[in-house]
Design an enzyme around this catalytic site. Structure first.
Site, PDB file in Angstrom:
ATOM      1  N   ALA B 360       0.869  -1.179   0.000  1.00 57.63           N
ATOM      2  CA  ALA B 360       0.000   0.000   0.000  1.00 57.63           C
ATOM      3  C   ALA B 360       0.902   1.224   0.000  1.00 57.63           C
ATOM      4  O   ALA B 360       1.300   1.713   1.041  1.00 57.63           O
ATOM      5  CB  ALA B 360      -0.910  -0.008   1.211  1.00 57.63           C
ATOM      6  N   PRO B 363       1.116   7.761  -0.242  1.00 59.30           N
ATOM      7  CA  PRO B 363       1.585   8.663  -1.291  1.00 59.30           C
ATOM      8  C   PRO B 363       3.074   8.541  -1.616  1.00 59.30           C
ATOM      9  O   PRO B 363       3.621   9.438  -2.241  1.00 59.30           O
ATOM     10  CB  PRO B 363       1.275  10.030  -0.691  1.00 59.30           C
ATOM     11  CG  PRO B 363       1.445   9.832   0.771  1.00 59.30           C
ATOM     12  CD  PRO B 363       1.102   8.397   1.064  1.00 59.30           C
ATOM     13  N   LYS B 366       7.193   6.160   2.009  1.00 56.30           N
ATOM     14  CA  LYS B 366       8.004   4.995   2.359  1.00 56.30           C
ATOM     15  C   LYS B 366       8.673   4.410   1.114  1.00 56.30           C
ATOM     16  O   LYS B 366       9.826   3.977   1.173  1.00 56.30           O
ATOM     17  CB  LYS B 366       7.139   3.938   3.036  1.00 56.30           C
ATOM     18  CG  LYS B 366       6.550   4.423   4.343  1.00 56.30           C
ATOM     19  CD  LYS B 366       5.736   3.353   5.021  1.00 56.30           C
ATOM     20  CE  LYS B 366       4.966   3.913   6.199  1.00 56.30           C
ATOM     21  NZ  LYS B 366       3.859   4.794   5.772  1.00 56.30           N
ATOM     22  N   CYS B 487      -0.911   2.507  11.456  1.00 56.79           N
ATOM     23  CA  CYS B 487      -0.916   3.704  12.291  1.00 56.79           C
ATOM     24  C   CYS B 487      -2.109   3.636  13.228  1.00 56.79           C
ATOM     25  O   CYS B 487      -2.774   4.621  13.489  1.00 56.79           O
ATOM     26  CB  CYS B 487      -0.944   4.973  11.460  1.00 56.79           C
ATOM     27  SG  CYS B 487      -2.289   5.027  10.287  1.00 56.79           S
TER      28      CYS B 487
END
Lengths: 187, 693
Positions: B360, B363, B366, B487
């Site tokens: 995933a 944006p 990472k 998160c």
């Protein structure tokens, strides 16, 4: 995703040639580090959904199992075909252009932001300029600290620039890195 | 005589107090005879009880058995009384002195004691209080009570002292009360008051003080509990108040209360109200951190290195220019990125020339970090399911000058089919989650998340993590790792998902390579996770000053999927156990018992037939099976077919059946019970078979 055909290749290469001149050969023959193989491969151009990508062959090979519909991007996008069928270089090609640029201008810090908002380069904002630019050449725009900011087409030759009044246009704006913020959706 | 009784007494006394009271009430008839003796015993004993309690044992033996028994009870109860009544202290002191003189000589003391003791004022009172039947003897003793002047004087002194002491005690108590009332100034609101409150707009200052009071009380509930309130009531009230003061829905605040002790809870909630510091990550593909810091400082940005664990992070305190629109930002020299989102990539620790999947990716914070660590070599598949987010992903990749990525748009669960199983070296799964760790970024999380939603996310995450594990090649020379991060603070989205993956695939947890952060939960309420889950890391806003985050790193041990049937059972129990523990477990147990019985018969057969050649077995099995099963297991036939297939496999491999059985037994206690049941059944079956033969 498919390789470019002959007409497409000539169009793309002509565009690039305007900016990089004989360095075009370097771009095409540059060895690539991408891909899991430890031996360097080579780069190629691929067309995918109206966009032309400059990408390592190792990546191309491994992108084949991703369906055309779901493949969004690979390597570096250097330009796109418009609806009218003409080819435009996009701001994403800046890295390649800047590394091989033949004609460059450097902007004074005060006029950097103006260019990044999409304005042309004026004589007043010009810090430095390379020699032997003729009108119509592709020019890469840098800040004084050598950060590439965008590119455009020379409106005046280097000689003419000297006599030009401060509001005269030196480089016609084509693309700038401000587009990453302004037009993220259209990239 | 005394010596004798003493010994007896010593033996008896410590054990008997409760029964003595019974005997006491039964003994009144004999009382008149011993009354004097008894009194003596009592008064003798009183003093030591009050001032020198430890000597009781030694004093006691002076009396006859019966007497001393009674006396000792009296003495014990007196002890209580006396300590309250200051007046009675007089005799205590007097006899005390007396006693000290005679301590060495018990015999003497006894006689003395008898004489004196006849008339002790307070003895009457006590007797009256405790044994009404003794009334007559009391009269006698009263008349004797006026002794020497000395006695009176000492009496007076004693009273004085006692009164002083009493006063002091009272004062002490008063101050104590004051303290208590200070702490205890609040009480839980009554229902009427709550209704009243509910009608108007929330009274914020009132809520705030009540929250503070409740938290203080809950921190030290024993000492500071509001009068008449149970802990549960307090927690409920705190939950309601926090909910309305900070605007949480009841589910979320309830979960947070369950996860944190009250003090820490408040820190966390307060931390959610504040913004985390802006942090940026240097793009090492284009520049170095020091150069970037210099450039930005010249632009009027006030910044510092993020912390010692990151070599690329910078924290921005304040800035005269918008930090997300400087020419350097646009040129891709840095990325605006929360400190917490550096962690999973650091845990992943990608190496050059590896194949990596970011499940995933949008944006792209990472992904670009991974590319920077790999120096644009190797290959990254950056996947993102949501089409609108693809734009920002590709834009960021190009801006940062990343050239080794293939961006694709799939559902993460389909990826193993598309990219192939066991084909990549590392996978980063930054799973879609409820976002309960980033409430400070997105306040809407406070209201929108419900238990249902968490469950849905958890389900998706479980599917995603299995898909992620399937993509990784365990035989990779450099890799074979999966990093899972969210998160979210919810255990259901973090530890539970990892625990599930550990059960379903041949993976194990390894340390994240992050030397800070809290350990993951091993036990949480009704959940009991595998012990290795303490290698996962949790990050909290109030502790680490970054968004709430969870990171786990898995190493794939082999490309084998665990045997399918065992697996499915495990999966079911895990999922159902989460919903409600007891009921489902029972059901599950019931089901598996049936299954186990069926399979057990098969296994038994299999074992018996192991000696025969394999081909023959296969032929033989079908008729035999039919015979044996007709009687009992018509219902289970469909199940049996599956099992018989399995048996064929097991017969081909001699060692397998016992292994399988062992694993099942290990799983939990009810499995053991099943095993016992099987054993019995097996014996029964064998006997039947013999009979038939």
């Amino acid at each position: 995703m498919r390789p470019l055909d002959e007409t497409e290749t000539t169009v793309v290469f002509e565009k690039l040639f305007k900016f990089v001149g004989n360095n075009l050969k370097k771009i095409v023959e540059n060895p690539s580090d991408e891909g899991p193989e430890s031996t360097p491969g080579s780069y190629c151009f691929r067309l995918q959904k109206n966009r032309v990508y400059y990408v390592s062959e190792a990546l191309v090979k491994r992108a084949t199992n991703i369906s055309r519909k779901n493949l969004v991007s690979l390597g570096t996008c250097i330009g796109k075909y418009t609806h009218a069928g003409s080819f435009h270089l996009t701001i994403m090609s800046l890295n390649i252009l800047a590394a091989n640029a033949k004609h460059k201008v450097w902007l004074k810090p005060t006029s950097e932001m103006s260019f990044l908002y999409g304005n042309h380069v004026l004589k007043g904002g010009l810090g430095r300029i390379t020699d032997s630019i003729v009108p119509g050449d592709g020019v890469v725009v840098f800040s004084m600290s050598d950060v590439p900011l965008g590119f455009g087409i020379a409106a005046k030759s280097t000689q003419d620039c000297r006599k030009l009044d401060p509001n005269g246009i030196v480089v016609l704006h084509q693309a700038d890195i401000g587009e990453y913020l302004r037009d993220e959706d259209e990239l | 005589m005394p010596a004798l009784t003493r010994n007896k007494k010593k033996g008896a006394k410590p054990q008997t107090p409760p029964t003595k009271q019974v005997t006491k009430s039964k003994t009144p008839p004999s009382k008149p005879q011993i009354s004097t003796l008894k009194k003596g015993a009592k008064s003798l004993k009183k003093p030591p009880l009050k001032k020198q309690k430890k000597e009781v044992v030694e004093e006691a033996p002076l009396e006859d058995d019966e007497v001393s028994d009674d006396a000792s009870i009296d003495a014990e109860s007196e002890e209580l009384d006396e300590s309250d009544d200051g007046e009675k202290g007089s005799n205590g002191l007097f006899y005390n002195d007396d006693e000290e003189e005679n301590e060495d000589d018990d015999d003497d003391e006894m006689t003395l004691g008898d004489d004196f003791l006849e008339g002790s004022g307070d003895e009457d009172d006590e007797d009256e209080e405790e044994e009404e039947e003794e009334g007559p003897s009391d009269v006698d003793s009263d008349s004797d009570s006026d002794g020497d002047d000395l006695v009176r004087k000492s009496d007076a002194i004693d009273r004085k002292l006692a009164k002083e002491k009493e006063d002091a005690d009272a004062e002490q108590q008063e101050t104590n009360k004051q303290d208590e009332t200070e702490h205890d100034a609040f009480r839980l609101p009554t229902e009427e008051e709550l209704e009243e409150e509910a009608r108007g707009p929330p009274d914020l200052p009132l809520l705030k003080t009540r929250i503070e009071d409740l938290v203080r009380a809950l921190k030290n509930f024993k000492a500071l509990r509001p009068t008449g309130a149970r802990r549960k009531d307090c927690v409920e009230q705190l939950k309601a108040d926090l909910g309305s003061y900070y605007g949480y829905n009841s589910f979320l605040i309830g979960t947070l209360i369950e996860m944190f002790p009250p003090g820490e809870l408040m820190e966390l909630i307060e931390a959610f109200e504040k913004q985390r510091p802006t942090s940026i990550r240097t793009n090492t593909l284009k520049t170095r951190r020091r150069d970037l810091a210099d450039v930005l400082l010249n632009r009027g940005v006030n910044l510092d290195p993020l912390s010692k664990w990151s070599k690329v992070g910078l924290v921005v305190y304040d800035s005269q220019v918008p930090i997300g629109a400087t020419p350097e930002y646009l040129a891709g020299y840095y990325m605006l990125q929360g400190a917490s989102s550096l962690l999973p990539v650091m845990a992943l620790a990608p190496r050059e020339n590896e194949r990596i999947v970011d499940v995933a990716a949008a944006p792209g914070g990472k992904t670009t970090y991974i590319a920077a660590l790999m120096k644009n070599t190797g290959l990254i598949y950056a996947n993102e399911m949501k089409v609108p987010r693809l734009k920002s992903l590709t834009a960021n990749l190009h801006r940062m000058g990343v050239t080794n990525t293939i961006v694709c748009n799939y559902d993460g669960r389909e990826l193993p089919k598309v990219l192939g199983q066991n084909t990549v070296d590392r996978v980063l799964l930054d799973a879609p989650c409820s976002g309960t760790g980033v409430i400070s970024k997105d306040e809407s999380v406070k209201i929108t998340k419900t238990a249902d939603e968490i469950k849905k996310f958890a389900h998706l995450q479980k599917q995603l993590i299995l898909a992620a594990i399937d993509m990784v090649d365990a035989n990779s020379k450099t890799g074979g790792y999966i990093v899972y991060s969210t998160c979210s603070l919810m255990v259901a989205e973090n530890e539970a998902v990892i625990d599930y993956a550990l059960k379903k695939r041949d993976v194990k947890l390894v340390t994240c390579g992050l030397d800070f952060g809290r350990k993951g939960f091993i036990r949480y309420r009704e959940h009991r996770f595998q012990l290795s889950l303490d290698k996962t890391r949790r990050f909290y806003p109030h502790v680490h000053n970054m968004d709430g985050f969870f990171v786990a790193k898995l190493k794939k041990m082999s490309n084998m999927k665990q045997s399918s049937e065992e697996d499915d059972e495990a999966g079911e129990t895990v999922e159902q156990a989460e919903v409600s523990d007891d009921d489902d477990d029972d059901d599950e147990a019931g089901e598996t018992v049936e299954l186990a019985e069926v399979s057990d018969d098969d296994e038994a057969e299999a074992i018996e037939e192991l000696e025969k050649p394999e081909e023959a077995i296969e032929e033989l099995e079908k008729p035999k099976e039919a015979k044996e099963n007709k009687e009992e297991e018509r219902l289970a036939k469909s199940k049996k077919k599956k099992k018989s297939k399995k048996r064929k496999k097991s017969t081909s491999n001699v060692e397998e059946p016992p292994k399988v059985r062992k694993q099942k037994k290990k799983r939990s206690e009810w499995k053991k019970e099943i095993a016992q049941a099987r054993e019995e059944k097996r014996i029964a079956m064998r006997e039947k078979a013999k009979e038939k033969q």
